[in-house]
Design a protein around this motif. Structure first.
Motif, PDB file in Angstrom:
ATOM      1  N   LEU A  27       0.694  -1.383   0.086  1.00  0.00           N
ATOM      2  CA  LEU A  27      -0.070  -0.020  -0.052  1.00  0.00           C
ATOM      3  C   LEU A  27       0.761   1.488  -0.004  1.00  0.00           C
ATOM      4  O   LEU A  27       0.487   2.332  -0.298  1.00  0.00           O
ATOM      5  N   SER A  28       2.120   1.044   0.318  1.00  0.00           N
ATOM      6  CA  SER A  28       3.102   2.128   0.295  1.00  0.00           C
ATOM      7  C   SER A  28       3.324   2.612  -1.114  1.00  0.00           C
ATOM      8  O   SER A  28       3.717   3.686  -1.436  1.00  0.00           O
ATOM      9  N   GLN A  29       2.927   1.709  -2.077  1.00  0.00           N
ATOM     10  CA  GLN A  29       2.969   2.106  -3.518  1.00  0.00           C
ATOM     11  C   GLN A  29       1.858   2.443  -4.266  1.00  0.00           C
ATOM     12  O   GLN A  29       1.830   2.400  -5.601  1.00  0.00           O
ATOM     13  N   ASP A  30       0.773   2.503  -3.363  1.00  0.00           N
ATOM     14  CA  ASP A  30      -0.640   2.744  -4.050  1.00  0.00           C
ATOM     15  C   ASP A  30      -0.718   3.901  -4.883  1.00  0.00           C
ATOM     16  O   ASP A  30      -0.010   4.949  -4.815  1.00  0.00           O
ATOM     17  N   GLU A  31      -1.652   3.795  -6.049  1.00  0.00           N
ATOM     18  CA  GLU A  31      -1.837   4.944  -6.895  1.00  0.00           C
ATOM     19  C   GLU A  31      -2.355   5.977  -6.191  1.00  0.00           C
ATOM     20  O   GLU A  31      -2.163   7.100  -6.797  1.00  0.00           O
ATOM     21  N   ASN A  32      -3.232   5.844  -5.270  1.00  0.00           N
ATOM     22  CA  ASN A  32      -3.951   6.978  -4.551  1.00  0.00           C
ATOM     23  C   ASN A  32      -2.616   7.702  -3.471  1.00  0.00           C
ATOM     24  O   ASN A  32      -2.353   6.823  -2.353  1.00  0.00           O
ATOM     25  N   SER A  33      -2.546   8.798  -3.299  1.00  0.00           N
ATOM     26  CA  SER A  33      -1.542   9.628  -2.524  1.00  0.00           C
ATOM     27  C   SER A  33      -2.263   9.352  -1.053  1.00  0.00           C
ATOM     28  O   SER A  33      -1.243   9.347  -0.068  1.00  0.00           O
ATOM     29  N   ARG A  34      -3.577   9.474  -0.856  1.00  0.00           N
ATOM     30  CA  ARG A  34      -4.008   9.485   0.384  1.00  0.00           C
ATOM     31  C   ARG A  34      -3.497   8.158   1.291  1.00  0.00           C
ATOM     32  O   ARG A  34      -3.493   7.877   2.431  1.00  0.00           O
ATOM     33  N   LEU A  62      10.473   9.011   0.503  1.00  0.00           N
ATOM     34  CA  LEU A  62      10.892  10.138   0.628  1.00  0.00           C
ATOM     35  C   LEU A  62      11.511  10.685  -0.718  1.00  0.00           C
ATOM     36  O   LEU A  62      11.111  11.687  -0.953  1.00  0.00           O
ATOM     37  N   LEU A  63      12.061   9.844  -1.204  1.00  0.00           N
ATOM     38  CA  LEU A  63      13.131  10.151  -2.500  1.00  0.00           C
ATOM     39  C   LEU A  63      12.110   9.999  -3.649  1.00  0.00           C
ATOM     40  O   LEU A  63      12.422  10.777  -4.687  1.00  0.00           O
ATOM     41  N   HIS A  64      11.243   9.200  -3.809  1.00  0.00           N
ATOM     42  CA  HIS A  64      10.584   8.884  -5.184  1.00  0.00           C
ATOM     43  C   HIS A  64       9.182   9.171  -4.976  1.00  0.00           C
ATOM     44  O   HIS A  64       8.336   8.992  -6.267  1.00  0.00           O
ATOM     45  N   ASP A  65       8.362   9.502  -4.199  1.00  0.00           N
ATOM     46  CA  ASP A  65       6.806   9.556  -4.120  1.00  0.00           C
ATOM     47  C   ASP A  65       6.742  10.949  -4.606  1.00  0.00           C
ATOM     48  O   ASP A  65       7.173  11.890  -4.670  1.00  0.00           O
ATOM     49  N   SER A  66       5.456  10.799  -5.696  1.00  0.00           N
ATOM     50  CA  SER A  66       5.227  11.968  -6.517  1.00  0.00           C
ATOM     51  C   SER A  66       4.571  13.228  -5.573  1.00  0.00           C
ATOM     52  O   SER A  66       4.692  14.366  -5.989  1.00  0.00           O
ATOM     53  N   GLU A  67       4.112  12.572  -4.455  1.00  0.00           N
ATOM     54  CA  GLU A  67       3.524  13.676  -3.705  1.00  0.00           C
ATOM     55  C   GLU A  67       3.946  13.564  -2.232  1.00  0.00           C
ATOM     56  O   GLU A  67       3.215  12.590  -1.511  1.00  0.00           O
ATOM     57  N   THR A  68       4.996  14.424  -2.003  1.00  0.00           N
ATOM     58  CA  THR A  68       5.459  14.138  -0.584  1.00  0.00           C
ATOM     59  C   THR A  68       4.708  15.061   0.468  1.00  0.00           C
ATOM     60  O   THR A  68       5.371  15.024   1.770  1.00  0.00           O
ATOM     61  N   ASP A  69       3.905  16.099   0.164  1.00  0.00           N
ATOM     62  CA  ASP A  69       3.359  16.948   1.051  1.00  0.00           C
ATOM     63  C   ASP A  69       1.847  16.692   0.853  1.00  0.00           C
ATOM     64  O   ASP A  69       1.298  16.215  -0.242  1.00  0.00           O
TER      65      ASP A  69
END
Length: 166
Positions: A27-34, A62-69
């Motif tokens: 789930l840490s790779q899920d398509e949905n940012s939430r 931290l390094l590769h997520d498209s939405e870190t905030d």
């Protein structure tokens, strides 16, 4: 459905930590940012199950997520205004910070209207976050919308140095 995945993540808290850790990882790779955000939060709390694997997963996000905030669901503007008040800034400046359309606009305003106070205010925020996170070894880095660090706590600086060594 996003709601089902989020409920599932919350239900993992009732499972054996080893099982929960295994189930949360995809789930840490899920398509949905939430969903990814909720999964990463769970991984952080389950890190004791496999510290090395948790470190690798969290570092990857931290390094590769498209939405870190998650700037739409936070209290950054309120926190910034409160720390500006604690720093003794003029009430009119506080009002402008509070009413700014974004935190980034408030920071630009402060950079113009209170340039000497701004670095100290951001440093106090970063260090306060560290103080409040007693049960975790954490560091804090505050980022602008451009994803550049605007302030970093002492512990954050140490952790960032360790991350850069990998």
């Amino acid at each position: 459905m996003q709601g089902d995945r989020l409920r599932g993540i919350n239900q993992l808290r009732s499972l054996d930590p080893n099982d929960a850790f295994r189930l949360i990882q995809p789930l840490s790779q899920d398509e949905n940012s939430r969903v990814r955000y909720a999964a990463v939060s769970q991984i952080a709390s389950l890190r004791h199950v496999n510290l090395d694997q948790a470190h690798d997963l969290l570092r990857d996000r931290l390094l590769h997520d498209s939405e870190t905030d998650h700037h739409l669901a936070d209290a950054r503007q309120e926190i910034l205004t409160a720390f500006c008040a604690l720093a003794g800034l003029d009430p009119e400046i506080l009002h402008q910070v509070w009413q700014a359309p974004t935190v980034e606009a408030a920071l630009k305003f402060l950079a113009t209207m209170a340039p000497q106070a701004l670095p100290e205010i951001l440093s106090h925020i970063a260090n306060r976050i560290n103080e409040r996170a007693i049960s975790l070894q954490v560091g804090c880095a505050l980022f602008g919308r451009d994803r550049q660090i605007v302030a970093i706590s002492e512990a954050g600086n140490l952790i960032l140095t360790r991350i850069r060594l990998y």
